[in-house]
Design a protein around this motif. Structure first.
Motif, short mmCIF file in Angstrom:
data_model
loop_
_atom_site.label_atom_id
_atom_site.label_comp_id
_atom_site.label_asym_id
_atom_site.label_seq_id
_atom_site.Cartn_x
_atom_site.Cartn_y
_atom_site.Cartn_z
N LEU A 332 39.05 44.16 30.78
CA LEU A 332 39.85 43.68 31.89
C LEU A 332 41.20 44.39 31.83
O LEU A 332 42.02 44.13 30.94
N SER A 333 41.42 45.30 32.78
CA SER A 333 42.67 46.04 32.87
C SER A 333 43.62 45.22 33.75
O SER A 333 43.62 45.35 34.98
N CYS A 334 44.41 44.37 33.11
CA CYS A 334 45.18 43.34 33.83
C CYS A 334 46.63 43.75 34.08
O CYS A 334 47.20 44.58 33.35
N VAL A 335 47.20 43.15 35.09
CA VAL A 335 48.65 43.11 35.28
C VAL A 335 49.01 41.64 35.44
O VAL A 335 48.18 40.84 35.87
N PRO A 336 50.25 41.25 35.07
CA PRO A 336 50.61 39.82 35.14
C PRO A 336 50.54 39.24 36.55
O PRO A 336 50.06 38.13 36.74
N GLN A 364 37.50 46.88 34.57
CA GLN A 364 37.72 46.18 35.83
C GLN A 364 39.21 45.88 36.00
O GLN A 364 39.82 45.24 35.15
N ASN A 365 39.81 46.35 37.10
CA ASN A 365 41.17 45.95 37.42
C ASN A 365 41.21 44.47 37.73
O ASN A 365 40.30 43.94 38.38
N ALA A 366 42.26 43.78 37.29
CA ALA A 366 42.36 42.34 37.51
C ALA A 366 43.83 41.91 37.47
O ALA A 366 44.69 42.64 36.98
N VAL A 367 44.09 40.72 38.01
CA VAL A 367 45.42 40.11 37.97
C VAL A 367 45.30 38.85 37.12
O VAL A 367 44.52 37.94 37.44
N ALA A 368 46.06 38.80 36.02
CA ALA A 368 45.90 37.71 35.05
C ALA A 368 46.28 36.36 35.63
O ALA A 368 45.58 35.36 35.42
N GLY A 369 47.40 36.29 36.36
CA GLY A 369 47.88 35.00 36.84
C GLY A 369 46.98 34.35 37.86
O GLY A 369 46.69 33.14 37.79
N SER A 370 46.48 35.13 38.82
CA SER A 370 45.65 34.58 39.90
C SER A 370 44.16 34.73 39.67
O SER A 370 43.36 34.25 40.46
N LEU A 371 43.77 35.43 38.59
CA LEU A 371 42.37 35.73 38.28
C LEU A 371 41.71 36.60 39.35
O LEU A 371 40.49 36.62 39.47
#
Length: 388
Positions: A332-336, A364-371
């Protein structure tokens, strides 16, 4: 097409290898080729237009044949020089390139040009929100067409949809309910602002992630389970898995940004000058042998150095001495938060050396806060976990 476009494109299409003498035409030669093509097309069009206005009236059968030949004269696509053809291909989508390559032997050779596919990978790769590979082939080799086809999300979705094995696993899953499969979540992204992904999953997201406390109590009583606690998660109201979160240190150590990693131990160095190497602690090896899938979290907003800092941990956890080669890895390639600058999937793949990994993997690109888009990655993981 302008001369400026031609000049900027040419160096990327043909580059001399090593110290060999360059056989690449000069920029002036390329411009002259384009001028000749443009002039030829213009002259033929003007000539035919004048003949049509004059009616092309022949005085004899021989004269008529000669004029017909002149009227039919035109510049074919196959008559263009190879650099011009490659330039044309660079503007097409991959599907069109493959269709054109199937039309003749010459176009097939051009359609397999390695530098062309390297440029296509550079052009299209940054826009991919996920890339993945089922393993078994070294993607680090210098075959850019193969890398493109293996990593392209559209190609991967087509392969998954048409996979008989995937459909069969789904059918068997519905027939044989059993102990929940374990999924281990770890990685350097759990030590930064993207660590909020754990709280977000536990808190739940309607229709996607729900915590099942009843299944959690039942699962933790199993004596053969060990190596840490976790929670039973129901995914999209149908698939359940037991999520175990493995941090590299305690909360206080993580907040203090301690360099120590409690999952790893250093290997005995082979020489005094050797780079330090690490392997997984014995207490976690049994856990890895029973895990059905991994979720490796990185913070893509912190740059390459942060991603590379997790390489030793990833390699130690997925070592085939204790982790079956069929166990898939979801990165999971996340940003906050939404809208933040991130590394591309390809950069993350390269930093983690996933191209040489022989097990199924996906970035997989993803956003940690909003899932956001986390469910897309978890769905891939569920479909690739053996026996689930």
């Amino acid at each position: 097409m302008s001369v400026a476009e031609t000049a900027s494109f040419w160096p990327h299409i043909m580059q001399p290898a090593g110290d060999e003498a360059s056989s690449v035409p000069s920029l002036q030669d390329v411009i002259e080729v384009y001028n000749r093509v443009y002039t030829a097309v213009w002259d033929v069009g003007t000539h035919r237009s004048q003949q049509q206005k004059a009616g092309c009236q022949p005085e004899s059968m021989e004269r008529k044949q000669e004029q017909d030949d002149n009227c039919d004269e035109h510049l074919e696509l196959d008559d263009l020089p190879e650099p011009v053809k490659l330039h044309i291909l660079s503007f097409l989508d991959v599907k069109s390139i493959c269709q054109l390559a199937a039309s003749s032997r010459d176009w097939r050779i051009l359609g397999n040009d390695n530098i062309l596919w390297r440029n296509l990978l550079d052009r299209d790769g940054p826009s991919w929100s996920s890339i993945g590979h089922r393993g078994g082939t070294d993607l680090s080799k210098d075959d850019h067409k193969w890398r493109y086809v293996q990593c392209c999300p559209e190609a991967q979705r087509h392969k998954e949809a048409s996979s008989i094995g995937s459909q069969l696993r789904g059918y068997l899953r519905s027939l044989f309910p059993k102990t929940l499969p374990m999924v281990a979540m770890f990685g350097p992204g759990l030590n930064t602002n993207t660590s909020q992904i754990v709280r977000a999953i536990i808190s739940g997201k309607e229709g996607v992630f729900n915590t099942n406390m009843q299944s959690t109590m039942w699962q933790t009583k199993l004596p053969r389970r060990g190596g840490g606690g976790g929670l039973a998660i129901k995914f999209r109201n149908k698939q359940e898995f037991f999520l175990i979160t493995l941090y590299s240190g305690t909360r206080r150590e993580r907040e203090g940004q301690s360099a120590a990693n409690k999952l790893l131990v250093p290997k005995t160095p082979t020489s005094a000058d050797a780079e330090p190497e690490y392997e997984l602690k014995h207490t976690f090896r049994r856990l890895c042998s029973e895990v059905a899938g991994f979720i490796f979290v990185v913070d893509a907003s912190l740059g390459i150095d942060h991603v590379e800092s997790g390489l030793a941990e990833l390699q130690a956890m997925t070592d085939q001495r204790w982790t079956p080669a069929s166990t898939p890895v979801l990165v999971l390639s996340c940003v906050p938060g939404e809208g933040e600058t991130r590394l591309t999937c390809i950069k993350v793949m390269e930093a983690l050396q996933l191209g040489s990994m022989t097990r199924p993997w996906q970035v997989q690109n993803a956003v940690a806060g909003s899932l956001q888009d986390v469910d897309t990655g978890v769905e891939w993981l569920m479909n690739n976990m053996q026996g689930t």
